[in-house]
Design an enzyme around this catalytic site. Structure first.
Site, mmCIF file in Angstrom:
data_model
loop_
_atom_site.group_PDB
_atom_site.id
_atom_site.type_symbol
_atom_site.label_atom_id
_atom_site.label_comp_id
_atom_site.label_asym_id
_atom_site.label_seq_id
_atom_site.Cartn_x
_atom_site.Cartn_y
_atom_site.Cartn_z
ATOM 1 N N PHE A 146 0.860 -1.183 0.000
ATOM 2 C CA PHE A 146 0.000 0.000 0.000
ATOM 3 C C PHE A 146 0.894 1.230 0.000
ATOM 4 C CE2 PHE A 146 -2.039 3.137 2.913
ATOM 5 C CZ PHE A 146 -3.242 3.355 2.258
ATOM 6 N N ALA A 147 0.630 2.180 -0.890
ATOM 7 C CA ALA A 147 1.534 3.325 -0.994
ATOM 8 C C ALA A 147 0.798 4.647 -0.859
ATOM 9 C CB ALA A 147 2.290 3.266 -2.316
ATOM 10 N N ARG A 178 16.494 -16.682 37.062
ATOM 11 C CA ARG A 178 17.616 -15.827 37.461
ATOM 12 C C ARG A 178 17.673 -15.735 38.989
ATOM 13 N NH1 ARG A 178 22.508 -13.547 36.455
ATOM 14 N NH2 ARG A 178 22.620 -11.375 37.136
ATOM 15 N N GLN A 237 14.130 -4.489 31.175
ATOM 16 C CA GLN A 237 14.517 -4.153 32.552
ATOM 17 C C GLN A 237 14.549 -5.405 33.435
ATOM 18 O OE1 GLN A 237 15.491 -1.140 33.239
ATOM 19 N NE2 GLN A 237 15.897 -1.456 35.417
ATOM 20 N N GLU A 291 1.159 3.272 10.097
ATOM 21 C CA GLU A 291 -0.303 3.262 9.904
ATOM 22 C C GLU A 291 -1.001 4.339 10.745
ATOM 23 O OE1 GLU A 291 -2.335 -0.376 9.111
ATOM 24 O OE2 GLU A 291 -0.519 -1.271 8.313
ATOM 25 N N THR A 343 0.571 7.709 13.244
ATOM 26 C CA THR A 343 1.222 7.816 14.561
ATOM 27 C C THR A 343 0.146 7.805 15.655
ATOM 28 O OG1 THR A 343 1.055 10.225 14.589
ATOM 29 C CG2 THR A 343 3.058 9.293 13.606
HETATM 30 N N1 COS Z 1 -13.671 7.235 6.537
HETATM 31 C C1 COS Z 1 -14.333 7.906 5.562
HETATM 32 N N2 COS Z 1 -14.149 9.221 5.345
HETATM 33 C C2 COS Z 1 -13.267 9.883 6.130
HETATM 34 C C3 COS Z 1 -12.547 9.250 7.157
HETATM 35 C C4 COS Z 1 -12.794 7.862 7.355
HETATM 36 N N3 COS Z 1 -12.152 7.193 8.310
HETATM 37 N N4 COS Z 1 -11.752 10.148 7.762
HETATM 38 C C5 COS Z 1 -11.968 11.330 7.150
HETATM 39 N N5 COS Z 1 -12.879 11.152 6.164
HETATM 40 C C6 COS Z 1 -13.411 12.190 5.279
HETATM 41 C C7 COS Z 1 -13.944 13.358 6.082
HETATM 42 O O1 COS Z 1 -15.279 13.163 6.464
HETATM 43 C C8 COS Z 1 -13.801 14.494 5.111
HETATM 44 O O2 COS Z 1 -14.873 14.503 4.194
HETATM 45 P P1 COS Z 1 -15.894 15.741 4.161
HETATM 46 O O3 COS Z 1 -15.068 16.868 3.658
HETATM 47 O O4 COS Z 1 -16.964 15.274 3.254
HETATM 48 O O5 COS Z 1 -16.335 15.928 5.574
HETATM 49 C C9 COS Z 1 -12.553 14.140 4.320
HETATM 50 O O6 COS Z 1 -12.355 12.731 4.485
HETATM 51 C C10 COS Z 1 -11.336 14.879 4.813
HETATM 52 O O7 COS Z 1 -11.219 14.598 6.195
HETATM 53 P P2 COS Z 1 -10.369 15.496 7.183
HETATM 54 O O8 COS Z 1 -10.673 16.948 6.932
HETATM 55 O O9 COS Z 1 -10.538 14.968 8.563
HETATM 56 O O10 COS Z 1 -8.912 15.216 6.620
HETATM 57 P P3 COS Z 1 -7.518 15.679 7.148
HETATM 58 O O11 COS Z 1 -6.715 16.041 5.952
HETATM 59 O O12 COS Z 1 -7.651 16.653 8.259
HETATM 60 O O13 COS Z 1 -6.853 14.326 7.699
HETATM 61 C C11 COS Z 1 -6.400 12.556 9.235
HETATM 62 C C12 COS Z 1 -7.425 13.528 8.644
HETATM 63 C C13 COS Z 1 -5.293 13.241 10.023
HETATM 64 C C14 COS Z 1 -7.199 11.646 10.134
HETATM 65 C C15 COS Z 1 -5.774 11.735 8.090
HETATM 66 O O14 COS Z 1 -4.941 12.564 7.328
HETATM 67 C C16 COS Z 1 -4.962 10.557 8.596
HETATM 68 O O15 COS Z 1 -5.509 9.505 8.968
HETATM 69 N N6 COS Z 1 -3.637 10.683 8.603
HETATM 70 C C17 COS Z 1 -2.768 9.594 8.952
HETATM 71 C C18 COS Z 1 -2.492 8.783 7.750
HETATM 72 C C19 COS Z 1 -1.618 7.625 8.075
HETATM 73 O O16 COS Z 1 -2.018 6.706 8.741
HETATM 74 N N7 COS Z 1 -0.366 7.681 7.573
HETATM 75 C C20 COS Z 1 0.571 6.642 7.820
HETATM 76 C C21 COS Z 1 1.086 6.100 6.544
HETATM 77 S S1 COS Z 1 -0.013 5.071 5.745
HETATM 78 S S2 COS Z 1 0.530 3.299 6.288
#
Ligand code: COS
Length: 388
Positions: free
Chosen positions: A125-126, A271, A340, A367, A369
């Site tokens: 997954f990328a 131990r 420890q 996945e 932080t």
């Molecule tokens: N399922 C469905 N839709 C979702 C959702 C979910 N779990 N989470 C958010 N959305 C939707 C929101 O409802 C929003 O839609 P609307 O504009 O219609 O309301 C849209 O997606 C954007 O959501 P949001 O504004 O919350 O997005 P952000 O850019 O603020 O990001 C986080 C939200 C921080 C939660 C997200 O960027 C995230 O999960 N980041 C971490 C990613 C990650 O795990 N990275 C690690 C590498 S991948 S292995």
């Protein structure tokens, strides 16, 4: 070993038994060597495929076992008891497959999923890039439709688990920058597609048996029908994928925590200091007691969450993030405690707990932080309480 009865069905108990056997017979004897030499665990993945465990979460019509989240966490917990690096390679193939299962057409599912279910091909997954990780919608990789026939991808993905080893990649790229999160789409890219190559291979603190690599797209051309779902739905597919995969990471924390506890108790019984096994000292007993409480509490939460997901619940972001935080913060703490309790032995590479401590750290990072998970939980609480 947990002493709580979680009332597993016969099938679920069979999954645990098969995964446990692979862990005891294949993973534990090889983990130190694979970690030391940073070797991808191809043979062990083939053993897992032979045991038919790659298809656990995959619907039967695509060659899977038709199980769900609970089946996956049971298997992942066992693998992680042996080695989180090896368990991560298995989990990452599911992470790569989820976007296809969630958003792919029947045709695209038929093309890719049976091979993933059989473990003939691995997925990856990328999402992450140099400037996008926690900020999932900050990606720069682009996909442009050329002559209406082919998508042309340009950009670089970073820290991709199974990168260079998987044959099937699910990629998120920008298809319309003006539209924010609604301007991203998901695609399937295959190993060998023109313009797709592998970049830097990372050297890591832990989970060294897993491969972590850059994916480079330079005018990478893929057929038009490799898009998953409709244009502009990529961000939502990613979010739903992570909702499903995070309990799996939580179960890696449970498996690692259990293994660290097992090592610590056995060591403390053998131990001898001041003429007694160190387990007879209350200072050591209290550390072990806290470790046992936290491992069992995390397991109960992960199992409950997985069963909740399998019940067909739709809004699972908060619960998924909660169990990820709980079990992975636990794993880090319990692994440090195990080092420890083992004292000088714990710090030596001859004993497995130093590797557990190194491996545990990534669980709090990848996945999403644990800070991002707390954001997700906090925002969900804010929404829930504004309805009342
Ligand atoms: N399922 C469905 N839709 C979702 C959702 C979910 N779990 N989470 C958010 N959305 C939707 C929101 O409802 C929003 O839609 P609307 O504009 O219609 O309301 C849209 O997606 C954007 O959501 P949001 O504004 O919350 O997005 P952000 O850019 O603020 O990001 C986080 C939200 C921080 C939660 C997200 O960027 C995230 O999960 N980041 C971490 C990613 C990650 O795990 N990275 C690690 C590498 S991948 S292995």
């Amino acid at each position: 070993m947990s002493c709580v009865d979680y009332f597993l069905s016969e099938e679920q108990q069979m999954i645990v038994d098969v995964a446990r056997q692979i862990t005891d017979e294949k993973i534990i004897p090889q983990r130190a060597e694979l970690d030391e030499s940073e070797t991808f665990p191809t043979e062990i993945l083939n053993d897992i495929a032979q045991a038919d465990l790659f298809g656990l979460y995959i619907p039967e019509e695509y060659g899977g076992f038709g199980g769900g989240s609970f089946d996956m966490v049971l298997a992942l917990e066992q693998f992680a008891r042996g080695c989180v690096g090896i368990a991560t390679t298995f989990a990452a193939s599911a992470l790569g497959a989820y976007p296809i299962i969630i958003s792919g057409s029947d045709e695209i599912k038929q093309k890719y999923i049976p091979d993933i279910a059989a473990g003939r091909k691995w997925a990856a997954f990328a999402l992450t890039e140099a400037n996008a990780g926690s900020d999932a919608s900050g990606i720069q990789t682009t996909a442009v439709l050329d002559d209406g026939d082919e998508w042309v991808l340009n950009g670089t993905k970073q820290w991709i688990t199974n990168g260079g080893e998987a044959q099937i990649y699910t990629i998120i790229a920008i298809t319309d920058r003006k539209k924010g999160p609604r301007g991203a789409s998901m695609f399937v890219v295959e190993d060998g597609d023109p313009g797709f190559s592998y970049g830097k291979k990372e050297k890591k603190l832990g989970i060294r048996a897993s491969a972590t690599r850059e994916l480079v797209f330079q005018d990478c051309r893929i057929p038009k029908n490799r898009m998953l779902g409709r244009q502009g739905t990529g961000f939502f597919t990613v979010m739903r994928t992570l909702d499903l995969s995070r309990p799996g990471i939580a179960s890696l924390g449970v498996g690692l925590g259990q293994a660290a506890l097992d090592e610590a108790v056995v060591h403390a019984k053998h131990r001898v200091q001041f003429g007694k096994p160190v387990i007879s000292f209350q200072a050591v007993q209290h550390i072990l007691a806290d470790m046992a409480i936290q491992v069992e509490a995390s397991r109960a939460m992960v199992y409950a969450t997985a069963r909740y997901i399998d019940s067909g619940a739709r809004n699972i972001s908060k619960e998924s993030s909660m169990c990820k935080v709980m079990a992975t913060d636990m794993a880090m703490k319990v692994a440090v405690d195990a080092v420890q309790v083992l004292g000088g032995h714990g710090y030596m590479r001859e004993y497995p707990v130093e590797k557990m401590m190194r491996d545990a750290k990534i669980l709090q990072i990848y996945e999403g932080t644990n800070q991002i998970q707390r954001n997700v939980i906090g925002q969900a609480l804010n929404k829930e309480y504004s309805r009342n």
